[in-house]
Design a protein around this motif. Sequence first.
Motif, PDB file in Angstrom:
ATOM      1  N   ILE A 161     -61.934  25.526 -32.570  1.00  0.00           N
ATOM      2  CA  ILE A 161     -60.884  24.952 -33.416  1.00  0.00           C
ATOM      3  C   ILE A 161     -59.526  24.979 -32.717  1.00  0.00           C
ATOM      4  O   ILE A 161     -58.634  24.173 -33.013  1.00  0.00           O
ATOM      5  CB  ILE A 161     -60.817  25.694 -34.779  1.00  0.00           C
ATOM      6  CG1 ILE A 161     -59.951  24.922 -35.767  1.00  0.00           C
ATOM      7  CG2 ILE A 161     -60.308  27.111 -34.591  1.00  0.00           C
ATOM      8  CD1 ILE A 161     -60.549  23.618 -36.214  1.00  0.00           C
ATOM      9  N   ASP A 162     -59.370  25.899 -31.758  1.00  0.00           N
ATOM     10  CA  ASP A 162     -58.114  26.009 -31.011  1.00  0.00           C
ATOM     11  C   ASP A 162     -58.192  25.296 -29.662  1.00  0.00           C
ATOM     12  O   ASP A 162     -57.343  25.519 -28.785  1.00  0.00           O
ATOM     13  CB  ASP A 162     -57.764  27.480 -30.790  1.00  0.00           C
ATOM     14  CG  ASP A 162     -57.404  28.185 -32.086  1.00  0.00           C
ATOM     15  OD1 ASP A 162     -56.625  27.596 -32.871  1.00  0.00           O
ATOM     16  OD2 ASP A 162     -57.896  29.307 -32.317  1.00  0.00           O
ATOM     17  N   ASN A 163     -59.218  24.454 -29.480  1.00  0.00           N
ATOM     18  CA  ASN A 163     -59.370  23.660 -28.267  1.00  0.00           C
ATOM     19  C   ASN A 163     -59.557  24.529 -27.024  1.00  0.00           C
ATOM     20  O   ASN A 163     -59.107  24.189 -25.923  1.00  0.00           O
ATOM     21  CB  ASN A 163     -58.174  22.714 -28.064  1.00  0.00           C
ATOM     22  CG  ASN A 163     -58.491  21.590 -27.091  1.00  0.00           C
ATOM     23  OD1 ASN A 163     -59.620  21.127 -26.990  1.00  0.00           O
ATOM     24  ND2 ASN A 163     -57.480  21.161 -26.352  1.00  0.00           N
ATOM     25  N   VAL A 164     -60.211  25.667 -27.216  1.00  0.00           N
ATOM     26  CA  VAL A 164     -60.586  26.525 -26.093  1.00  0.00           C
ATOM     27  C   VAL A 164     -62.094  26.387 -25.904  1.00  0.00           C
ATOM     28  O   VAL A 164     -62.866  26.710 -26.803  1.00  0.00           O
ATOM     29  CB  VAL A 164     -60.220  27.999 -26.347  1.00  0.00           C
ATOM     30  CG1 VAL A 164     -60.685  28.874 -25.184  1.00  0.00           C
ATOM     31  CG2 VAL A 164     -58.707  28.147 -26.550  1.00  0.00           C
ATOM     32  N   ARG A 165     -62.494  25.872 -24.764  1.00  0.00           N
ATOM     33  CA  ARG A 165     -63.917  25.656 -24.479  1.00  0.00           C
ATOM     34  C   ARG A 165     -64.463  26.803 -23.633  1.00  0.00           C
ATOM     35  O   ARG A 165     -63.788  27.296 -22.726  1.00  0.00           O
ATOM     36  CB  ARG A 165     -64.129  24.345 -23.725  1.00  0.00           C
ATOM     37  CG  ARG A 165     -63.734  23.115 -24.521  1.00  0.00           C
ATOM     38  CD  ARG A 165     -64.110  21.831 -23.803  1.00  0.00           C
ATOM     39  NE  ARG A 165     -63.453  21.678 -22.509  1.00  0.00           N
ATOM     40  CZ  ARG A 165     -64.068  21.680 -21.335  1.00  0.00           C
ATOM     41  NH1 ARG A 165     -65.386  21.843 -21.274  1.00  0.00           N
ATOM     42  NH2 ARG A 165     -63.382  21.517 -20.224  1.00  0.00           N
ATOM     43  N   ILE A 166     -65.686  27.210 -23.916  1.00  0.00           N
ATOM     44  CA  ILE A 166     -66.354  28.252 -23.132  1.00  0.00           C
ATOM     45  C   ILE A 166     -67.758  27.768 -22.792  1.00  0.00           C
ATOM     46  O   ILE A 166     -68.538  27.443 -23.684  1.00  0.00           O
ATOM     47  CB  ILE A 166     -66.436  29.585 -23.903  1.00  0.00           C
ATOM     48  CG1 ILE A 166     -65.051  29.992 -24.425  1.00  0.00           C
ATOM     49  CG2 ILE A 166     -67.017  30.682 -23.007  1.00  0.00           C
ATOM     50  CD1 ILE A 166     -65.058  31.239 -25.281  1.00  0.00           C
ATOM     51  N   ASN A 167     -68.062  27.732 -21.509  1.00  0.00           N
ATOM     52  CA  ASN A 167     -69.382  27.321 -21.045  1.00  0.00           C
ATOM     53  C   ASN A 167     -69.909  28.317 -20.022  1.00  0.00           C
ATOM     54  O   ASN A 167     -69.142  29.080 -19.415  1.00  0.00           O
ATOM     55  CB  ASN A 167     -69.320  25.916 -20.434  1.00  0.00           C
ATOM     56  CG  ASN A 167     -69.042  24.842 -21.468  1.00  0.00           C
ATOM     57  OD1 ASN A 167     -69.867  24.556 -22.327  1.00  0.00           O
ATOM     58  ND2 ASN A 167     -67.845  24.245 -21.414  1.00  0.00           N
ATOM     59  N   THR A 168     -71.215  28.287 -19.827  1.00  0.00           N
ATOM     60  CA  THR A 168     -71.864  29.241 -18.921  1.00  0.00           C
ATOM     61  C   THR A 168     -72.697  28.502 -17.882  1.00  0.00           C
ATOM     62  O   THR A 168     -73.483  27.620 -18.223  1.00  0.00           O
ATOM     63  CB  THR A 168     -72.777  30.191 -19.708  1.00  0.00           C
ATOM     64  OG1 THR A 168     -71.994  30.943 -20.643  1.00  0.00           O
ATOM     65  CG2 THR A 168     -73.501  31.152 -18.784  1.00  0.00           C
ATOM     66  N   ILE A 169     -72.510  28.882 -16.629  1.00  0.00           N
ATOM     67  CA  ILE A 169     -73.351  28.387 -15.542  1.00  0.00           C
ATOM     68  C   ILE A 169     -74.365  29.474 -15.202  1.00  0.00           C
ATOM     69  O   ILE A 169     -74.025  30.657 -15.106  1.00  0.00           O
ATOM     70  CB  ILE A 169     -72.515  28.049 -14.295  1.00  0.00           C
ATOM     71  CG1 ILE A 169     -71.560  26.885 -14.587  1.00  0.00           C
ATOM     72  CG2 ILE A 169     -73.412  27.706 -13.102  1.00  0.00           C
ATOM     73  CD1 ILE A 169     -70.586  26.598 -13.471  1.00  0.00           C
TER      74      ILE A 169
END
Length: 251
Positions: free
Chosen positions: A174-182
């Motif tokens: 909702i705060d436009n913080v993206r988290i992804n995992t490689i």
Amino acid sequence: MDKFSLKGKRAVITGGGSGLGFGIAKAYIEAGATVIIVGKNLQKLINAKEELGESCEYIQFDVTNLSKIPELVNNIEVKIGPTDILVNCAGTHLKKNALDTTDADFLEILNVHLLSVFALTREFAKRMAERKKGCVILISSMSAVMGMKQVVAYSTGKTAIVGMMRSMVAELAIDNVRINTIAPGWIDTPMLHKAIDQDEPRKQKILNRIPNNTFGTPEDIGYAALYLASDASKYVNGVFLPVDGGAAEAF
């Protein structure tokens, strides 16, 4: 192709002095970013800075010093500037049978691969959420996908960060913080060589599991991390991305 540019972006990469972290730092600088590499080995940081050039700065810091992480993050934000991208890439390895792994061994690995990752992500994400923009990339492993011998502590940490990611995505999107995992496969790095150079049967077993029949390179991880940090992936959030030459599918 401008969507893949990191021009004007500032990225903090733990473990950026060598291996996967260095590969990511190199890709980010090629894409226009300013990179701050963080690690505890000063000579590795100096060598990396010499190779990466003026767009790289370094900070000597042990990520397992959890109580000092808020101070580290504050110093980076105040002295260097707001962080757009965090890559949690610091790592260590323990090759030991589960029944021989002590509590101290287990905790030492979790401190690097889980507790420090959460603390760094939490502190940087606080500021990213306030600014309504930011990107965090976590580094997991094939050991989070397939059962492997002699890596119980490492596998536990690398699996746990995926659950951590999913929960934080639910809160921070909702705060436009993206988290992804490689999830890197077997990549040609000093850590891989430490694990297999004295174990030829294990090396051959690993290669037999990889459809591409070769180890990956740090650049392979660097360009995957570049995509996930760029605007080209602005609608990609909470992804677990294997970069493994097909090993996960073959398993």
